[in-house]
Design a protein around this motif. Sequence first.
Motif, PDB file in Angstrom:
ATOM      1  N   SER A 123      67.710 -13.414  -2.132  1.00  0.00           N
ATOM      2  CA  SER A 123      67.548 -14.594  -2.926  1.00  0.00           C
ATOM      3  C   SER A 123      68.311 -15.386  -2.342  1.00  0.00           C
ATOM      4  O   SER A 123      69.418 -15.191  -2.699  1.00  0.00           O
ATOM      5  CB  SER A 123      67.513 -14.329  -4.789  1.00  0.00           C
ATOM      6  OG  SER A 123      68.252 -14.325  -5.740  1.00  0.00           O
TER       7      SER A 123
ATOM      8  N   ARG B 250      57.402 -11.835   4.424  1.00  0.00           N
ATOM      9  CA  ARG B 250      57.619 -10.459   2.650  1.00  0.00           C
ATOM     10  C   ARG B 250      56.564 -10.797   1.851  1.00  0.00           C
ATOM     11  O   ARG B 250      55.053 -10.580   1.716  1.00  0.00           O
ATOM     12  CB  ARG B 250      58.798 -11.237   2.428  1.00  0.00           C
ATOM     13  CG  ARG B 250      58.815 -10.254   0.830  1.00  0.00           C
ATOM     14  CD  ARG B 250      59.825  -9.781   0.441  1.00  0.00           C
ATOM     15  NE  ARG B 250      60.402 -11.131  -0.115  1.00  0.00           N
ATOM     16  CZ  ARG B 250      61.295 -11.987  -0.392  1.00  0.00           C
ATOM     17  NH1 ARG B 250      62.924 -10.860  -0.879  1.00  0.00           N
ATOM     18  NH2 ARG B 250      61.651 -12.919  -0.704  1.00  0.00           N
ATOM     19  N   THR B 251      56.095 -12.827   1.730  1.00  0.00           N
ATOM     20  CA  THR B 251      55.278 -13.282   1.151  1.00  0.00           C
ATOM     21  C   THR B 251      53.940 -12.660   1.116  1.00  0.00           C
ATOM     22  O   THR B 251      52.583 -12.356   0.338  1.00  0.00           O
ATOM     23  CB  THR B 251      55.613 -14.815   0.387  1.00  0.00           C
ATOM     24  OG1 THR B 251      57.011 -14.791   0.121  1.00  0.00           O
ATOM     25  CG2 THR B 251      54.444 -15.029  -0.333  1.00  0.00           C
ATOM     26  N   THR B 252      53.689 -12.800   2.258  1.00  0.00           N
ATOM     27  CA  THR B 252      52.465 -12.808   3.105  1.00  0.00           C
ATOM     28  C   THR B 252      51.567 -11.226   3.412  1.00  0.00           C
ATOM     29  O   THR B 252      50.304 -11.379   2.919  1.00  0.00           O
ATOM     30  CB  THR B 252      52.224 -13.058   4.637  1.00  0.00           C
ATOM     31  OG1 THR B 252      52.792 -14.794   5.123  1.00  0.00           O
ATOM     32  CG2 THR B 252      51.238 -12.893   5.422  1.00  0.00           C
TER      33      THR B 252
ATOM     34  N   ARG C 265      61.070 -14.284   4.406  1.00  0.00           N
ATOM     35  CA  ARG C 265      60.368 -14.078   3.419  1.00  0.00           C
ATOM     36  C   ARG C 265      59.155 -15.028   4.051  1.00  0.00           C
ATOM     37  O   ARG C 265      58.293 -14.518   2.610  1.00  0.00           O
ATOM     38  CB  ARG C 265      61.354 -15.836   2.578  1.00  0.00           C
ATOM     39  CG  ARG C 265      62.363 -14.987   1.966  1.00  0.00           C
ATOM     40  CD  ARG C 265      63.300 -16.259   1.823  1.00  0.00           C
ATOM     41  NE  ARG C 265      64.512 -15.742   1.297  1.00  0.00           N
ATOM     42  CZ  ARG C 265      65.276 -17.017   1.063  1.00  0.00           C
ATOM     43  NH1 ARG C 265      65.100 -17.985   0.821  1.00  0.00           N
ATOM     44  NH2 ARG C 265      67.095 -16.416   0.289  1.00  0.00           N
ATOM     45  N   VAL C 266      58.739 -15.403   4.168  1.00  0.00           N
ATOM     46  CA  VAL C 266      57.556 -15.488   4.842  1.00  0.00           C
ATOM     47  C   VAL C 266      56.471 -14.729   5.021  1.00  0.00           C
ATOM     48  O   VAL C 266      54.995 -14.437   4.280  1.00  0.00           O
ATOM     49  CB  VAL C 266      56.605 -17.444   5.630  1.00  0.00           C
ATOM     50  CG1 VAL C 266      55.020 -17.024   5.555  1.00  0.00           C
ATOM     51  CG2 VAL C 266      57.331 -18.442   4.887  1.00  0.00           C
TER      52      VAL C 266
ATOM     53  N   LYS D 140      54.626  -2.675   2.545  1.00  0.00           N
ATOM     54  CA  LYS D 140      55.899  -3.907   2.209  1.00  0.00           C
ATOM     55  C   LYS D 140      56.423  -4.348   3.425  1.00  0.00           C
ATOM     56  O   LYS D 140      56.911  -3.557   4.545  1.00  0.00           O
ATOM     57  CB  LYS D 140      56.619  -3.561   0.786  1.00  0.00           C
ATOM     58  CG  LYS D 140      57.857  -2.806   1.188  1.00  0.00           C
ATOM     59  CD  LYS D 140      58.401  -2.752  -0.160  1.00  0.00           C
ATOM     60  CE  LYS D 140      60.330  -2.755   0.179  1.00  0.00           C
ATOM     61  NZ  LYS D 140      60.904  -2.483  -0.744  1.00  0.00           N
TER      62      LYS D 140
ATOM     63  N   LEU E  81      66.850 -12.069   3.275  1.00  0.00           N
ATOM     64  CA  LEU E  81      65.407 -11.553   2.322  1.00  0.00           C
ATOM     65  C   LEU E  81      65.695 -11.853   0.722  1.00  0.00           C
ATOM     66  O   LEU E  81      65.641 -11.903  -0.554  1.00  0.00           O
ATOM     67  CB  LEU E  81      64.859 -10.238   1.542  1.00  0.00           C
ATOM     68  CG  LEU E  81      63.816  -9.981   3.534  1.00  0.00           C
ATOM     69  CD1 LEU E  81      63.394  -9.351   3.378  1.00  0.00           C
ATOM     70  CD2 LEU E  81      62.748 -11.124   2.690  1.00  0.00           C
TER      71      LEU E  81
ATOM     72  N   VAL F 225      52.684  -8.768   0.375  1.00  0.00           N
ATOM     73  CA  VAL F 225      52.098  -9.416  -0.891  1.00  0.00           C
ATOM     74  C   VAL F 225      50.946 -10.170  -0.875  1.00  0.00           C
ATOM     75  O   VAL F 225      49.876  -9.362  -1.471  1.00  0.00           O
ATOM     76  CB  VAL F 225      53.178  -9.730  -1.916  1.00  0.00           C
ATOM     77  CG1 VAL F 225      52.545  -9.496  -3.207  1.00  0.00           C
ATOM     78  CG2 VAL F 225      54.365  -9.044  -1.559  1.00  0.00           C
ATOM     79  N   GLU F 226      50.625 -10.979  -1.231  1.00  0.00           N
ATOM     80  CA  GLU F 226      49.807 -11.954  -0.821  1.00  0.00           C
ATOM     81  C   GLU F 226      47.903 -11.064   0.029  1.00  0.00           C
ATOM     82  O   GLU F 226      47.192 -11.577  -0.968  1.00  0.00           O
ATOM     83  CB  GLU F 226      49.638 -13.118  -1.018  1.00  0.00           C
ATOM     84  CG  GLU F 226      50.457 -13.816  -1.190  1.00  0.00           C
ATOM     85  CD  GLU F 226      51.708 -15.326  -1.225  1.00  0.00           C
ATOM     86  OE1 GLU F 226      50.515 -16.353  -0.367  1.00  0.00           O
ATOM     87  OE2 GLU F 226      52.266 -16.233  -1.792  1.00  0.00           O
TER      88      GLU F 226
END
Length: 122
Positions: A108, A84-86, A81-82, A95, A106, A88-89
């Motif tokens: 939810s 994936r978020t990184t 998750r980190v 992706k 991943l 995106v951010e």
Amino acid sequence: MRAHDVTIITMRTFAEYLSAEQIEAIASVLPAVFAEAFDAARGEKRPQAVETSLEAFEEQLVARAEVGHKTAGDVARAVARVLRTTLVEEKAQIKLELPHELDKLLESDESEALKKPAAAPT
């Protein structure tokens, strides 16, 4: 310190299954201390992700990080998750694409909760 080591081991294990494009994209947006976890996999230049089962992946983490199964699953989910978020951010042009079985990491928390049976009333 132990959490850092387990995180690095988990990242290295993920890197063994990712495509070269994924490895480069992820390593390019992570701080150097974490990007180094992808160094060994960079030389392999895989065009596609390598499929594995979630169970086999978690077994590798149990053995490599010397943690229990629950911890291995929790850390794998958190690291995925980190990552994936990184991406995106940092507005990466790619992706996170994990091997099919590892995509389950991943999901939810809400969908995971729906899959679990409700606790018996006490």
